[in-house]
Design a protein around this motif. Structure first.
Motif, PDB file in Angstrom:
ATOM      1  N   ALA A  48     -15.949 -14.527 -34.132  1.00 28.69           N
ATOM      2  CA  ALA A  48     -15.203 -15.567 -33.427  1.00 28.69           C
ATOM      3  C   ALA A  48     -16.040 -16.268 -32.368  1.00 28.69           C
ATOM      4  N   THR A  49     -16.991 -15.553 -31.757  1.00 21.63           N
ATOM      5  CA  THR A  49     -17.752 -16.131 -30.647  1.00 21.63           C
ATOM      6  C   THR A  49     -19.154 -16.576 -31.022  1.00 21.63           C
ATOM      7  N   GLY A  50     -19.625 -16.209 -32.222  1.00 11.71           N
ATOM      8  CA  GLY A  50     -20.983 -16.544 -32.614  1.00 11.71           C
ATOM      9  C   GLY A  50     -21.109 -17.961 -33.154  1.00 11.71           C
ATOM     10  N   ASP A  51     -22.360 -18.390 -33.290  1.00 12.54           N
ATOM     11  CA  ASP A  51     -22.656 -19.706 -33.846  1.00 12.54           C
ATOM     12  C   ASP A  51     -22.623 -19.606 -35.364  1.00 12.54           C
ATOM     13  N   ARG A  52     -21.576 -20.186 -35.973  1.00  7.42           N
ATOM     14  CA  ARG A  52     -21.395 -20.097 -37.425  1.00  7.42           C
ATOM     15  C   ARG A  52     -21.926 -21.338 -38.143  1.00  7.42           C
ATOM     16  N   ARG A  53     -22.881 -22.003 -37.561  1.00  5.26           N
ATOM     17  CA  ARG A  53     -23.420 -23.209 -38.163  1.00  5.26           C
ATOM     18  C   ARG A  53     -23.979 -22.915 -39.560  1.00  5.26           C
ATOM     19  N   GLY A  54     -23.397 -23.560 -40.565  1.00  6.68           N
ATOM     20  CA  GLY A  54     -23.839 -23.366 -41.941  1.00  6.68           C
ATOM     21  C   GLY A  54     -23.227 -22.168 -42.628  1.00  6.68           C
ATOM     22  N   VAL A  55     -22.424 -21.382 -41.898  1.00  9.91           N
ATOM     23  CA  VAL A  55     -21.823 -20.175 -42.466  1.00  9.91           C
ATOM     24  C   VAL A  55     -20.332 -20.204 -42.180  1.00  9.91           C
ATOM     25  N   GLY A  56     -19.517 -20.049 -43.202  1.00  9.25           N
ATOM     26  CA  GLY A  56     -18.072 -20.033 -43.016  1.00  9.25           C
ATOM     27  C   GLY A  56     -17.620 -18.769 -42.320  1.00  9.25           C
ATOM     28  N   PRO A  57     -16.513 -18.842 -41.571  1.00 11.18           N
ATOM     29  CA  PRO A  57     -16.037 -17.645 -40.849  1.00 11.18           C
ATOM     30  C   PRO A  57     -15.666 -16.501 -41.779  1.00 11.18           C
ATOM     31  N   LEU A  58     -15.060 -16.814 -42.926  1.00  9.95           N
ATOM     32  CA  LEU A  58     -14.674 -15.750 -43.849  1.00  9.95           C
ATOM     33  C   LEU A  58     -15.899 -15.077 -44.450  1.00  9.95           C
ATOM     34  N   ALA A  59     -16.907 -15.885 -44.824  1.00 13.21           N
ATOM     35  CA  ALA A  59     -18.129 -15.313 -45.388  1.00 13.21           C
ATOM     36  C   ALA A  59     -18.855 -14.460 -44.353  1.00 13.21           C
ATOM     37  N   ALA A  60     -18.915 -14.940 -43.109  1.00 10.31           N
ATOM     38  CA  ALA A  60     -19.590 -14.182 -42.054  1.00 10.31           C
ATOM     39  C   ALA A  60     -18.861 -12.873 -41.770  1.00 10.31           C
ATOM     40  N   ALA A  61     -17.537 -12.954 -41.665  1.00 13.83           N
ATOM     41  CA  ALA A  61     -16.756 -11.749 -41.383  1.00 13.83           C
ATOM     42  C   ALA A  61     -16.869 -10.735 -42.518  1.00 13.83           C
ATOM     43  N   SER A  62     -16.850 -11.212 -43.764  1.00 13.12           N
ATOM     44  CA  SER A  62     -16.965 -10.301 -44.915  1.00 13.12           C
ATOM     45  C   SER A  62     -18.304  -9.583 -44.905  1.00 13.12           C
ATOM     46  N   GLN A 106     -24.908 -12.033 -27.467  1.00 12.32           N
ATOM     47  CA  GLN A 106     -24.481 -13.093 -26.571  1.00 12.32           C
ATOM     48  C   GLN A 106     -23.638 -14.108 -27.326  1.00 12.32           C
ATOM     49  N   ALA A 107     -22.610 -14.622 -26.673  1.00 14.03           N
ATOM     50  CA  ALA A 107     -21.770 -15.650 -27.293  1.00 14.03           C
ATOM     51  C   ALA A 107     -22.605 -16.885 -27.600  1.00 14.03           C
ATOM     52  N   GLY A 108     -22.420 -17.427 -28.796  1.00  6.80           N
ATOM     53  CA  GLY A 108     -23.118 -18.638 -29.181  1.00  6.80           C
ATOM     54  C   GLY A 108     -24.402 -18.417 -29.941  1.00  6.80           C
ATOM     55  N   GLU A 109     -24.864 -17.175 -30.085  1.00  9.44           N
ATOM     56  CA  GLU A 109     -26.072 -16.947 -30.874  1.00  9.44           C
ATOM     57  C   GLU A 109     -25.724 -16.918 -32.357  1.00  9.44           C
ATOM     58  N   PRO A 110     -26.729 -17.090 -33.253  1.00 12.67           N
ATOM     59  CA  PRO A 110     -26.449 -17.115 -34.689  1.00 12.67           C
ATOM     60  C   PRO A 110     -25.631 -15.904 -35.122  1.00 12.67           C
ATOM     61  N   VAL A 111     -24.539 -16.157 -35.824  1.00 10.57           N
ATOM     62  CA  VAL A 111     -23.547 -15.119 -36.064  1.00 10.57           C
ATOM     63  C   VAL A 111     -24.069 -14.004 -36.957  1.00 10.57           C
ATOM     64  N   LEU A 112     -24.856 -14.320 -37.978  1.00 13.89           N
ATOM     65  CA  LEU A 112     -25.300 -13.271 -38.897  1.00 13.89           C
ATOM     66  C   LEU A 112     -26.262 -12.298 -38.223  1.00 13.89           C
ATOM     67  N   GLY A 113     -27.173 -12.815 -37.414  1.00 13.92           N
ATOM     68  CA  GLY A 113     -28.061 -11.918 -36.685  1.00 13.92           C
ATOM     69  C   GLY A 113     -27.299 -11.036 -35.719  1.00 13.92           C
ATOM     70  N   ALA A 114     -26.308 -11.616 -35.035  1.00 12.48           N
ATOM     71  CA  ALA A 114     -25.484 -10.835 -34.114  1.00 12.48           C
ATOM     72  C   ALA A 114     -24.684  -9.771 -34.853  1.00 12.48           C
ATOM     73  N   LEU A 115     -24.193 -10.115 -36.030  1.00 12.11           N
ATOM     74  CA  LEU A 115     -23.443  -9.134 -36.821  1.00 12.11           C
ATOM     75  C   LEU A 115     -24.344  -8.000 -37.299  1.00 12.11           C
ATOM     76  N   GLY A 116     -25.594  -8.316 -37.622  1.00  5.32           N
ATOM     77  CA  GLY A 116     -26.537  -7.265 -38.001  1.00  5.32           C
ATOM     78  C   GLY A 116     -26.762  -6.278 -36.876  1.00  5.32           C
TER      79      GLY A 116
END
Length: 216
Positions: A107-121, A34-44
């Motif tokens: 792009a759509t996740g909550d990246r609070r505390g995590v940079g977009p480049l680090a999350a994408a990598s 879902q859009a807006g959920e913590p990005v790292l969990g969504a990426l997992g």
């Protein structure tokens, strides 16, 4: 090898058999992320969903040729090279789908505390690890190891499940790294999982190609 890859890709595109696993992946991501959920969990979750899709894709490419056409290609290019081209084709497009999904989730996740480049990598490495692990499952549950369609499909489903939950699996290691990162808001790229998946995929491809040359 370039001609073989074009040939396998053309067969896959014309057959439209790639559409079913792609729609499955899109549906799973659409329901589970879902859009807006913590990005790292969504990426997992996004990476994990790619594993059975990759296994299915590899199986499609290994079984899409009629026996007569496969014999002709094997006579012209060698059975090992023809088998390797099918493996590479089957593993390539799930990786591309995973890249698109990871970028969209980032792009759509909550990246609070995590940079977009680090999350994408971290997400891209996890997706690659899961896609390669899925390719291993697909290679081991298709010809020349399993020829009966029913047993092959059952082994693919079971193998995909085990690859997601078994300790030591590169896919599980990658997912665990992202889930842990979601709790601590730190994006540690799963380099070890990705490297392990790459080595495992290379070893499996070599084994499958050698077995194909001897058994078919």
């Amino acid at each position: 090898m370039t001609a073989l890859l074009r040939y396998q890709s053309g067969l896959l595109l014309r057959s439209q058999r790639w559409l079913a696993p792609l729609l499955l992946y899109a549906a799973v991501i659409g329901v589970g992320v879902q859009a807006g959920e913590p990005v790292l969990g969504a990426l997992g979750f996004t990476a994990a969903a790619l594993l059975p899709v990759s296994a299915w894709s590899v199986r499609i490419c290994l079984t899409q040729e009629p026996p007569a056409a496969r014999n002709v290609v094997a006579a012209a290019a060698g059975r090992s090279r023809a088998h390797l081209a099918a493996l590479l084709t089957g593993a390539a497009w799930p990786v591309l789908a995973g890249v698109v999904a990871v970028l969209g989730v980032t792009a759509t996740g909550d990246r609070r505390g995590v940079g977009p480049l680090a999350a994408a990598s971290a997400g891209l490495l996890a997706a690659l690890a899961c896609a390669l692990t899925g390719a291993v499952v697909g290679a081991l549950t298709s010809r020349p190891f399993l020829r009966a369609p029913g047993w092959s499909l059952a082994a693919l489903v079971l193998g995909s499940l085990l690859a997601l939950v078994t300790t030591g699996s590169p896919a599980k290691h990658a997912m665990t790294a992202l889930v842990t990162g979601a709790r601590t808001a730190t994006a540690d790229p799963p380099w070890l999982a990705c490297g392990g998946a790459l080595l495992l995929a290379a070893a499996t491809a070599a084994l499958a190609c050698r077995a194909t040359a001897r058994l078919e």
